[in-house]
Scaffold this motif. Structure first.
Motif, mmCIF file in Angstrom:
data_model
loop_
_atom_site.group_PDB
_atom_site.id
_atom_site.type_symbol
_atom_site.label_atom_id
_atom_site.label_comp_id
_atom_site.label_asym_id
_atom_site.label_seq_id
_atom_site.Cartn_x
_atom_site.Cartn_y
_atom_site.Cartn_z
ATOM 1 N N ASN A 108 58.375 12.135 59.822
ATOM 2 C CA ASN A 108 58.507 13.512 59.362
ATOM 3 C C ASN A 108 57.290 13.965 58.566
ATOM 4 O OD1 ASN A 108 60.904 14.159 60.590
ATOM 5 N ND2 ASN A 108 62.180 13.640 58.824
ATOM 6 N N GLU A 109 56.649 13.047 57.863
ATOM 7 C CA GLU A 109 55.398 13.389 57.178
ATOM 8 C C GLU A 109 54.329 13.787 58.191
ATOM 9 O OE1 GLU A 109 54.266 10.088 54.799
ATOM 10 O OE2 GLU A 109 55.901 10.333 53.343
ATOM 11 N N ALA A 110 54.264 13.056 59.313
ATOM 12 C CA ALA A 110 53.292 13.388 60.357
ATOM 13 C C ALA A 110 53.612 14.730 60.995
ATOM 14 C CB ALA A 110 53.273 12.279 61.410
ATOM 15 N N LEU A 111 54.904 15.020 61.197
ATOM 16 C CA LEU A 111 55.289 16.312 61.752
ATOM 17 C C LEU A 111 54.915 17.447 60.800
ATOM 18 C CD1 LEU A 111 58.819 15.606 63.308
ATOM 19 C CD2 LEU A 111 56.632 15.828 64.502
ATOM 20 N N ALA A 112 55.108 17.220 59.511
ATOM 21 C CA ALA A 112 54.775 18.257 58.525
ATOM 22 C C ALA A 112 53.281 18.550 58.533
ATOM 23 C CB ALA A 112 55.233 17.812 57.141
ATOM 24 N N VAL A 113 52.469 17.525 58.694
ATOM 25 C CA VAL A 113 51.015 17.726 58.755
ATOM 26 C C VAL A 113 50.641 18.581 59.960
ATOM 27 C CG1 VAL A 113 48.813 16.545 59.122
ATOM 28 C CG2 VAL A 113 50.470 15.618 57.498
ATOM 29 N N ASP A 114 51.370 18.410 61.055
ATOM 30 C CA ASP A 114 51.115 19.195 62.270
ATOM 31 C C ASP A 114 51.804 20.550 62.238
ATOM 32 O OD1 ASP A 114 49.589 17.138 63.295
ATOM 33 O OD2 ASP A 114 51.252 16.236 64.421
ATOM 34 N N GLY A 115 52.506 20.852 61.134
ATOM 35 C CA GLY A 115 53.194 22.134 61.017
ATOM 36 C C GLY A 115 54.449 22.241 61.855
ATOM 37 N N LEU A 116 55.109 21.107 62.123
ATOM 38 C CA LEU A 116 56.308 21.090 62.949
ATOM 39 C C LEU A 116 57.538 20.805 62.101
ATOM 40 C CD1 LEU A 116 54.872 18.991 65.927
ATOM 41 C CD2 LEU A 116 55.117 21.486 65.813
ATOM 42 N N GLN A 117 58.708 21.141 62.658
ATOM 43 C CA GLN A 117 59.963 20.933 61.957
ATOM 44 C C GLN A 117 60.313 19.439 61.928
ATOM 45 O OE1 GLN A 117 61.986 23.176 60.338
ATOM 46 N NE2 GLN A 117 60.299 24.611 60.662
ATOM 47 N N PRO A 118 60.836 18.950 60.805
ATOM 48 C CA PRO A 118 61.204 17.526 60.731
ATOM 49 C C PRO A 118 62.419 17.219 61.600
ATOM 50 C CG PRO A 118 61.936 18.677 58.769
ATOM 51 C CD PRO A 118 61.097 19.664 59.540
ATOM 52 N N LEU A 119 62.546 15.943 61.954
ATOM 53 C CA LEU A 119 63.699 15.487 62.732
ATOM 54 C C LEU A 119 64.784 14.975 61.794
ATOM 55 C CD1 LEU A 119 62.315 13.376 65.733
ATOM 56 C CD2 LEU A 119 63.255 15.683 65.801
ATOM 57 N N ALA A 120 66.036 15.199 62.170
ATOM 58 C CA ALA A 120 67.142 14.572 61.449
ATOM 59 C C ALA A 120 67.115 13.072 61.711
ATOM 60 C CB ALA A 120 68.471 15.164 61.902
ATOM 61 N N PHE A 121 67.768 12.329 60.832
ATOM 62 C CA PHE A 121 67.727 10.877 60.944
ATOM 63 C C PHE A 121 68.307 10.403 62.275
ATOM 64 C CE2 PHE A 121 69.509 6.595 59.931
ATOM 65 C CZ PHE A 121 68.302 5.960 59.680
ATOM 66 N N GLY A 122 69.416 10.985 62.697
ATOM 67 C CA GLY A 122 70.020 10.605 63.966
ATOM 68 C C GLY A 122 69.105 10.893 65.147
ATOM 69 N N GLU A 123 68.395 12.022 65.078
ATOM 70 C CA GLU A 123 67.450 12.367 66.147
ATOM 71 C C GLU A 123 66.299 11.367 66.194
ATOM 72 O OE1 GLU A 123 67.657 17.184 66.517
ATOM 73 O OE2 GLU A 123 66.667 16.357 64.731
ATOM 74 N N TYR A 124 65.854 10.938 65.014
ATOM 75 C CA TYR A 124 64.763 9.959 64.971
ATOM 76 C C TYR A 124 65.189 8.630 65.588
ATOM 77 C CZ TYR A 124 61.382 6.591 63.239
ATOM 78 O OH TYR A 124 60.455 5.581 63.160
ATOM 79 N N LEU A 125 66.440 8.225 65.325
ATOM 80 C CA LEU A 125 66.922 6.957 65.891
ATOM 81 C C LEU A 125 66.949 6.994 67.417
ATOM 82 C CD1 LEU A 125 69.886 5.967 63.536
ATOM 83 C CD2 LEU A 125 67.531 5.132 63.506
ATOM 84 N N MET A 126 67.093 8.179 67.990
ATOM 85 C CA MET A 126 67.120 8.327 69.446
ATOM 86 C C MET A 126 65.745 8.633 70.012
ATOM 87 S SD MET A 126 70.231 7.669 70.082
ATOM 88 C CE MET A 126 70.255 8.084 71.829
ATOM 89 N N SER A 127 64.729 8.690 69.161
ATOM 90 C CA SER A 127 63.399 9.088 69.616
ATOM 91 C C SER A 127 62.627 7.912 70.205
ATOM 92 C CB SER A 127 62.600 9.681 68.450
ATOM 93 O OG SER A 127 62.235 8.665 67.525
#
Length: 229
Positions: free
Chosen positions: A39-58
């Motif tokens: 989510n830190e990397a997404l924030a640097v790119d100006g993108l919305q963070p992922l929920a924890f459950g979404e990250y587990l499926m990523s």
């Protein structure tokens, strides 16, 4: 299961249960830390963070997990097959120096030398015996190949997501297998596993751990080979 039986179960299987529980705890910790980093990397790119459950499926979480699995299974596959023929004088991780090779059926309790308490396939004398005699290394090899394949599939998905975030064209699975990203992920794990095995083999010649089967007895000479404490 009665209380004494439960205690006996935990006592008799404590090594597997302890490491299995440790695996789940560490995997959970990796998921939490990985989610925060992603989510830190997404924030640097100006993108919305992922929920924890979404990250587990990523694919990002999956590739991080599978790239470590495949290196561990590779380590044990190579170690199991390598120690059939390769020796280290003075190490409990090695067989005795005169036992290099697959050994005789008498030594291995196979065929007519199988005992009443031997596994049933050990005494068959046909393809089942040959398969069972190599089953541990074979299963480790299959687990390595499956986890390496899973790493390649999840890795290309994660790589393409990164490509798209950077407004670059995604690549196909075949192209990813030839990419620096895939081989960097693989080789950085393989080299660490090979180093760990080599270090364990040579350090156990001179160092001891009282009560551990991975060590020689404390008073055993440095030249004692294939002796466990």
């Amino acid at each position: 299961m009665t209380a004494p039986a439960k205690r006996r179960f935990w006592h008799d299987n404590s090594l597997t249960l302890a490491f299995g529980a440790g695996f789940l705890l560490v995997l959970a910790g990796q998921a939490v830390a990985g989610h925060a980093e992603f989510n830190e990397a997404l924030a640097v790119d100006g993108l919305q963070p992922l929920a924890f459950g979404e990250y587990l499926m990523s694919s990002d979480f999956a590739v991080d997990v599978t790239e470590n699995w495949q290196s561990e299974f590779l380590q044990f596959f190579l170690y199991i097959f390598g120690t059939v023929y390769l020796l280290q004088r003075g190490s409990p991780e090695s067989k005795e120096l005169h036992k290099a090779g697959p050994e005789s059926e008498r030594d291995q309790r196979m065929g007519g030398h199988a005992r009443a308490d031997s596994p049933r396939w050990a005494g068959t004398g046909d393809w089942r015996q040959h398969l069972y005699a190599r089953s541990l290394g074979t299963v480790m090899a299959v687990l390595f190949l499956l986890s390496w394949f899973a790493q390649s599939v999840t890795g290309v998905a994660a790589y393409d997501e990164q490509q798209l975030r950077q407004l670059q064209d995604p690549v196909g699975w075949g192209a990813y297998l030839a990419s620096a990203d895939f081989w960097n992920r693989s080789l950085q794990n393989w080299q660490s596993e090979l180093l760990a095995v080599a270090a364990m083999a040579i350090l156990s010649v001179y160092l001891r751990q009282r009560g551990s089967p991975e060590s020689k007895p404390v008073g055993a000479p440095h030249t004692a080979t294939g002796v466990e404490g």
